[in-house]
Scaffold this active site. Structure first.
Site, PDB file in Angstrom:
ATOM      1  CE  LYS A 154      26.823  -2.654  -5.218  1.00 40.81           C
ATOM      2  NZ  LYS A 154      26.966  -1.537  -6.161  1.00 40.81           N
ATOM      3  NE  ARG A 206      -1.642  -2.206   2.808  1.00 39.78           N
ATOM      4  CZ  ARG A 206      -1.741  -3.481   2.415  1.00 39.78           C
ATOM      5  NH1 ARG A 206      -2.781  -3.883   1.756  1.00 39.78           N
ATOM      6  NH2 ARG A 206      -0.798  -4.364   2.713  1.00 39.78           N
ATOM      7  CB  THR A 207       3.370   2.610   2.330  1.00 44.05           C
ATOM      8  OG1 THR A 207       2.612   2.083   3.414  1.00 44.05           O
ATOM      9  CG2 THR A 207       3.866   3.996   2.689  1.00 44.05           C
ATOM     10  CG  HIS A 247       3.305   3.881   8.681  1.00 43.37           C
ATOM     11  ND1 HIS A 247       3.450   4.710   7.579  1.00 43.37           N
ATOM     12  CD2 HIS A 247       2.923   2.665   8.186  1.00 43.37           C
ATOM     13  CE1 HIS A 247       3.168   4.024   6.480  1.00 43.37           C
ATOM     14  NE2 HIS A 247       2.854   2.781   6.826  1.00 43.37           N
ATOM     15  NE  ARG A 292       6.982   0.720   5.015  1.00 42.44           N
ATOM     16  CZ  ARG A 292       5.769   0.171   4.953  1.00 42.44           C
ATOM     17  NH1 ARG A 292       5.638  -1.101   4.665  1.00 42.44           N
ATOM     18  NH2 ARG A 292       4.698   0.900   5.172  1.00 42.44           N
TER      19      ARG A 292
HETATM   20  N1   CP Z   1      -0.324  -0.002   5.863  1.00 40.99           N
HETATM   21  C1   CP Z   1       0.879  -0.272   5.294  1.00 40.99           C
HETATM   22  O1   CP Z   1       1.891   0.324   5.650  1.00 40.99           O
HETATM   23  O2   CP Z   1       0.842  -1.241   4.337  1.00 40.99           O
HETATM   24  P1   CP Z   1       2.101  -1.717   3.502  1.00 40.99           P
HETATM   25  O3   CP Z   1       3.058  -2.378   4.469  1.00 40.99           O
HETATM   26  O4   CP Z   1       1.568  -2.678   2.472  1.00 40.99           O
HETATM   27  O5   CP Z   1       2.736  -0.512   2.896  1.00 40.99           O
END
Ligand code: CP
Length: 306
Positions: free
Chosen positions: A80, A51-52, A129, A101
């Site tokens: 590396k 999703r993100t 998040h 991320r």
């Molecule tokens: N909600 C969320 O962060 O989903 P993903 O891990 O699929 O990005």
């Protein structure tokens, strides 16, 4: 350079403005379709995501921009041994904004300190998040009409659940909020969040292991996945993973206008039969995430140009 690392980086007024922009994007998408023409978003994902990452990329495309993507640590020079700081300096030469991320808490903060372009935290370890929180806030706004006077139950892995930590932080700024923490004893909300967020803001909260006993009082039920990737011990994960499974029967005592949320992905914690209940809001969160990320990209790029 303005970045978004923690939801607390945004004032309440700025969150209101982002929601207003997201609602306008929903109503008038054509107005925004060229806003980022010539701009590039780099999505640097060192941990899995559906999703993100895809919503960030869809957001940039719908704004008329382009995307550069690292979809796993193993496909970049991080494998590396390149540092997060050097990665951020490098990507600043190619892109206009970064969404990152990373499994290590604080990695997006380090990236922001070294980049010359805005950095958005797209999830760092068990920490924060903030853009999931923006998706959650737009969902609450659209379902409940505002943020005050809500009783919110957080259920499942409250220890490692970064989406829970960020949303509790965001909701603590509104009035009449009550928080109900529902988790196994081993997965309770970390003490620092209770102290620094809930107690500091005078937010009443209760803790229980029993979801059914609190169901009737909730306006929002925020379910979460027990996160296998954060456990050191597989035995503990297997013992705790199915602690809470929300099914149609368990919703019988819930309010008729309960909003059931989940950041997704789900494993077993919400039965698929619940998806057809009008109270299920988790796929609305997925779509709202794209609109809020569009609004955020616009805001940070506009500020970077000032
Ligand atoms: N909600 C969320 O962060 O989903 P993903 O891990 O699929 O990005």
């Amino acid at each position: 350079m303005r970045s978004l690392i923690d939801i607390r980086d945004l004032s309440t007024q700025e969150i209101d403005e982002l929601i207003k922009t997201a609602c306008d994007i929903i109503e008038n998408p054509e107005k925004y379709s060229e806003k980022c023409r010539g701009k590039k978003l780099a999505t640097l994902f060192f941990e899995p995501s559906t999703r993100t990452r895809l919503s960030f990329e869809a957001a940039m495309y719908e704004l008329g921009g382009n995307v550069l993507s690292v979809s796993s640590g193993s496909s970049s020079s991080a494998a590396k041994g390149e540092s997060v700081a050097d990665t951020a300096k490098t990507v600043s030469c190619y892109a206009d904004i970064i969404a990152m991320r990373h499994p290590k808490e604080g990695a997006p903060f380090v990236a922001a300190a070294n980049a010359t372009i805005p950095v958005i935290n797209a999830g760092d370890g068990g920490h924060n998040h903030p853009t999931q929180t923006l998706a959650d806030l737009l969902t609450i706004y659209r379902e409940k009409g505002g943020f005050n006077n809500l009783t919110i139950g957080f259920c499942g892995d409250l220890k490692f659940g970064r989406t829970v930590h960020s949303l509790i932080s965001a909701m603590s700024r509104y009035t009449g909020i009550k928080i109900v923490l529902i988790s196994p004893l081993e997965l309770k909300l970390p003490s620092y969040i209770k102290k620094d967020v809930l107690k500091k803001n005078g937010i009443p909260y209760s803790q229980t292991t029993d979801l059914l006993s609190v169901m009737p009082e909730l306006d929002i039920l925020y379910m979460t996945r027990v996160q296998r990737e954060r456990f050191f011990n597989e035995e503990d994960y297997l013992r705790l993973k199915d602690s809470y499974i929300l099914d149609v029967k368990k919703l019988e005592t819930a309010k008729p206008d309960l909003c059931v949320m989940h950041p997704l992905p789900r494993v077993n914690e919400i039965s698929v039969a619940v998806d057809s209940d009008p109270r299920a809001c988790y796929f609305k969160q997925v779509l709202n995430g794209k609109y809020m990320r569009m609004a955020l990209i616009l805001k940070l790029l506009e500020e970077a140009e000032k």
